[in-house]
Design a protein around this motif. Structure first.
Motif, short mmCIF file in Angstrom:
data_model
loop_
_atom_site.label_atom_id
_atom_site.label_comp_id
_atom_site.label_asym_id
_atom_site.label_seq_id
_atom_site.Cartn_x
_atom_site.Cartn_y
_atom_site.Cartn_z
N MET A 80 0.83 -1.21 0.00
CA MET A 80 0.00 0.00 0.00
C MET A 80 0.87 1.26 0.00
N THR A 108 -0.21 5.40 2.29
CA THR A 108 -1.15 4.32 2.01
C THR A 108 -2.33 4.89 1.21
N LEU A 109 -3.17 4.00 0.71
CA LEU A 109 -4.38 4.45 0.00
C LEU A 109 -5.57 4.39 0.96
N TRP A 111 -9.19 4.58 0.23
CA TRP A 111 -10.18 4.66 -0.85
C TRP A 111 -11.50 3.98 -0.48
N SER A 112 -11.43 2.76 0.09
CA SER A 112 -12.68 2.02 0.37
C SER A 112 -13.47 2.74 1.44
N ARG A 117 -18.17 0.96 -0.43
CA ARG A 117 -17.68 -0.39 -0.17
C ARG A 117 -16.46 -0.69 -1.05
N SER A 118 -16.47 -1.84 -1.75
CA SER A 118 -15.29 -2.17 -2.56
C SER A 118 -15.28 -1.41 -3.89
N HIS A 119 -16.36 -0.67 -4.20
CA HIS A 119 -16.39 0.10 -5.46
C HIS A 119 -15.69 1.45 -5.23
N MET A 142 -11.56 0.50 5.50
CA MET A 142 -10.36 -0.27 5.83
C MET A 142 -9.17 0.42 5.18
N VAL A 143 -8.28 0.93 6.01
CA VAL A 143 -7.09 1.59 5.48
C VAL A 143 -5.87 0.90 6.07
N ASN A 192 -1.45 -5.67 9.68
CA ASN A 192 -1.39 -4.55 8.73
C ASN A 192 -2.24 -3.36 9.13
N SER A 194 -5.34 -2.57 9.31
CA SER A 194 -6.28 -2.12 8.28
C SER A 194 -7.59 -1.66 8.93
N ALA A 347 -7.19 -12.36 2.00
CA ALA A 347 -7.44 -10.92 1.79
C ALA A 347 -7.45 -10.49 0.32
N GLY A 352 -10.55 -4.49 -3.03
CA GLY A 352 -11.06 -3.90 -4.27
C GLY A 352 -9.95 -3.58 -5.26
N ASP A 356 -14.37 -11.03 -7.95
CA ASP A 356 -15.65 -11.11 -8.68
C ASP A 356 -15.87 -9.88 -9.55
N VAL A 357 -15.48 -8.72 -9.04
CA VAL A 357 -15.59 -7.49 -9.85
C VAL A 357 -14.65 -7.59 -11.05
C1 LIG Z 1 -6.52 -6.75 4.77
C2 LIG Z 1 -7.20 -5.67 4.02
C3 LIG Z 1 -6.54 -4.48 3.78
C4 LIG Z 1 -7.18 -3.45 3.10
N1 LIG Z 1 -6.52 -2.29 2.88
C5 LIG Z 1 -7.14 -1.26 2.24
C6 LIG Z 1 -6.46 -0.01 2.03
O1 LIG Z 1 -5.30 0.16 2.38
N2 LIG Z 1 -7.12 0.98 1.41
C7 LIG Z 1 -8.41 0.82 0.99
O2 LIG Z 1 -8.97 1.77 0.43
N3 LIG Z 1 -9.09 -0.34 1.18
C8 LIG Z 1 -8.48 -1.38 1.80
N4 LIG Z 1 -9.15 -2.55 2.02
C9 LIG Z 1 -10.57 -2.65 1.65
C10 LIG Z 1 -10.78 -3.47 0.39
O3 LIG Z 1 -10.12 -2.87 -0.70
C11 LIG Z 1 -12.25 -3.62 0.07
O4 LIG Z 1 -12.85 -2.38 -0.09
C12 LIG Z 1 -12.98 -4.34 1.14
O5 LIG Z 1 -12.31 -5.52 1.51
C13 LIG Z 1 -14.38 -4.69 0.60
O6 LIG Z 1 -15.16 -5.06 1.69
P1 LIG Z 1 -16.72 -4.84 1.68
O7 LIG Z 1 -17.26 -5.59 2.84
O8 LIG Z 1 -17.05 -3.40 1.59
O9 LIG Z 1 -17.10 -5.58 0.32
P2 LIG Z 1 -18.40 -5.43 -0.56
O10 LIG Z 1 -18.20 -4.36 -1.58
O11 LIG Z 1 -19.59 -5.35 0.31
O12 LIG Z 1 -18.41 -6.83 -1.34
C14 LIG Z 1 -19.01 -8.01 -0.79
C15 LIG Z 1 -18.99 -9.11 -1.86
O13 LIG Z 1 -19.72 -8.65 -3.01
C16 LIG Z 1 -18.94 -8.80 -4.18
N5 LIG Z 1 -19.23 -7.72 -5.12
C17 LIG Z 1 -19.24 -6.38 -4.87
N6 LIG Z 1 -19.50 -5.71 -6.00
C18 LIG Z 1 -19.64 -6.62 -6.99
C19 LIG Z 1 -19.89 -6.53 -8.38
N7 LIG Z 1 -20.06 -5.34 -8.98
N8 LIG Z 1 -19.94 -7.68 -9.09
C20 LIG Z 1 -19.77 -8.88 -8.48
N9 LIG Z 1 -19.54 -9.02 -7.16
C21 LIG Z 1 -19.46 -7.91 -6.42
C22 LIG Z 1 -17.49 -8.72 -3.71
O14 LIG Z 1 -16.64 -9.39 -4.62
C23 LIG Z 1 -17.57 -9.42 -2.36
O15 LIG Z 1 -17.44 -10.80 -2.55
C24 LIG Z 1 -8.52 -3.62 2.67
C25 LIG Z 1 -9.17 -4.85 2.89
C26 LIG Z 1 -8.53 -5.85 3.54
C27 LIG Z 1 -9.25 -7.16 3.78
#
Ligand SMILES: Cc1cc2nc3c(=O)[nH]c(=O)nc-3n(C[C@H](O)[C@H](O)[C@H](O)COP(=O)(O)OP(=O)(O)OC[C@H]3O[C@@H](n4cnc5c(N)ncnc54)[C@H](O)[C@@H]3O)c2cc1C
Length: 372
Positions: A80, A108-109, A111-112, A117-119, A142-143, A192, A194, A347, A352, A356-357
């Protein structure tokens, strides 16, 4: 001495021995980061003109891959850091670039978000103009290195340009209004840090903007994704290698008293090992081809970038799963080190853009559809 020759003794004397405690206590690997900084390795991709090593993505991938074989938590912190440092190198101020080059600044980034969420390409956090400054509000979910980094490469909605997807900022981690409301207590990568980071009316100067207002999406895709995807893939490849090394050691050393045969004398176990090695080698080969495609500007470079993280993340899941089966009950015990890598491997696929994305993006790219 090459950068890998500088790294190797640090891994052997400090990072690897500390790794079990880093995991068990969910302790941020501060001593390792300090040592990597002093050795110049946190400034690996910083340009020579600011005092860095002036190396590139290929070398950064080698560094995180090597560290991940023994301590994936430390590897993710460095991943990161390099991902943020690459953007600061291109868009940030000389003073922070020099500090990164000197190994005195960890980034570090951020962003999430809890909303997007992961978008990460569609943040809901805001940036409001206020005089010459901007005021940031947002909830990052999560950072990595939260509360330990010196800066965050922060994403928000654009301040002025509603048509832009996002804007990036360089935010001092000590800025007033930033807080980390909870510590990280996760399944894997436990060292880490996070954790969530919240910004409440954080005032930043206009100079904190990285690139133009509304240009965040282009920077994320064009500058950040190739770096981030290859680095996370390399961490996953390192985890797969570390697991295979530990598993091979176990199956060649462990014997049945009744026959004197080792676990590796069983054809089933050898076949599991072979399949796992293939998965790891396929991931590494794709990573190396992705780096070659980027270096030479090949037409399929972006497709490779979309593929590389998904391929390596899923390979690490398969390899660690197989190692748990091959090594039986022994792998459940912490001493073998395999269960730690099994947990750490979870992880990459859910960071993100998640696997799956990425599958959806790859399919879209193949069908000539827009990505998002
Ligand atoms: C150890 C660790 C370190 C991290 N470090 C950082 C960091 O430094 N900076 C940062 O910004 N983020 C960080 N993250 C966050 C990471 O990048 C994701 O944003 C986070 O893990 C997503 O979690 P969520 O519960 O919001 O997922 P959700 O977005 O809720 O996803 C849940 C499920 O839905 C699926 N899904 C979501 N959208 C779609 C789609 N369009 N099509 C198909 N499937 C989909 C996903 O694949 C997943 O299986 C970290 C995460 C972890 C685990």
């Amino acid at each position: 001495m090459s950068y890998l020759e500088v790294l190797e003794p640090l891994v052997r004397s400090l990072i690897a021995p500390e790794a079990p405690q880093t995991d068990q206590l969910a302790r941020f690997p501060r001593a390792a980061l300090d040592a990597l900084g002093e050795a110049g390795l946190l400034g690996l991709i910083s340009a020579g003109e600011v005092g860095g090593m002036g190396l590139g993505l290929e070398q950064a991938c080698q560094v995180v891959e090597r560290i991940a074989r023994d301590c994936p938590s430390t590897a993710m912190v460095v991943t990161m850091h390099y991902a943020g440092a690459a953007l600061i190198e291109k868009y940030g101020p000389a003073e922070i670039r020099s500090a990164i080059a000197r190994g005195e600044h960890l980034t570090t980034l951020a962003w999430s978000e809890t909303g997007s969420r992961s978008h990460f390409w569609a943040p809901v956090g805001t940036a409001r103009p206020d005089g010459d400054d901007f005021v940031l509000n947002g909830n990052k979910s999560m950072v990595t290195s939260a509360d330990h980094a010196d800066s965050y490469v922060w994403s928000s909605r654009p301040a002025h340009t509603p048509q832009g997807a996002s804007t990036l900022w360089l935010v001092d981690s000590r800025a007033q209004g930033l807080q980390c409301p909870a510590a990280f207590d996760g399944l894997g990568l436990r060292g880490n840090a996070s954790a969530p980071v919240r910004a409440e009316a954080v005032r930043v100067p206009a100079s904190a903007m990285l690139g133009a207002d509304g240009a965040g999406g282009d920077i994320m895709n064009g500058d950040a994704l190739p770096v981030f995807a290859n680095l996370v893939a390399s961490t996953a490849i390192g985890i797969a290698d570390g697991t295979l090394q530990r598993a091979t050691q176990h199956i060649t050393a462990s014997r049945f008293a009744e026959s004197g045969e080792a676990l590796c004398d069983l054809p089933t176990i050898r076949a599991y090992l072979a399949r796992a090695q293939l998965r790891a080698d396929q991931a590494r080969t794709l990573r190396d081809d992705t780096l070659a495609a980027l270096a030479t500007g090949r037409a399929d470079a972006m497709l490779r970038v979309l593929e590389v993280k998904a391929a390596a993340a899923e390979a690490a899941l398969d390899v660690t799963d197989t190692a748990m089966r091959m090594c039986g009950g022994a792998a459940f015990r912490k001493e073998a080190g395999i269960e730690r890598l099994f947990r750490d491997a979870r992880a990459a696929s859910i960071m993100g853009p998640t696997s799956d994305v990425l599958y959806d993006f790859i399919g879209r790219a193949l069908c000539g559809l827009p990505l998002a």
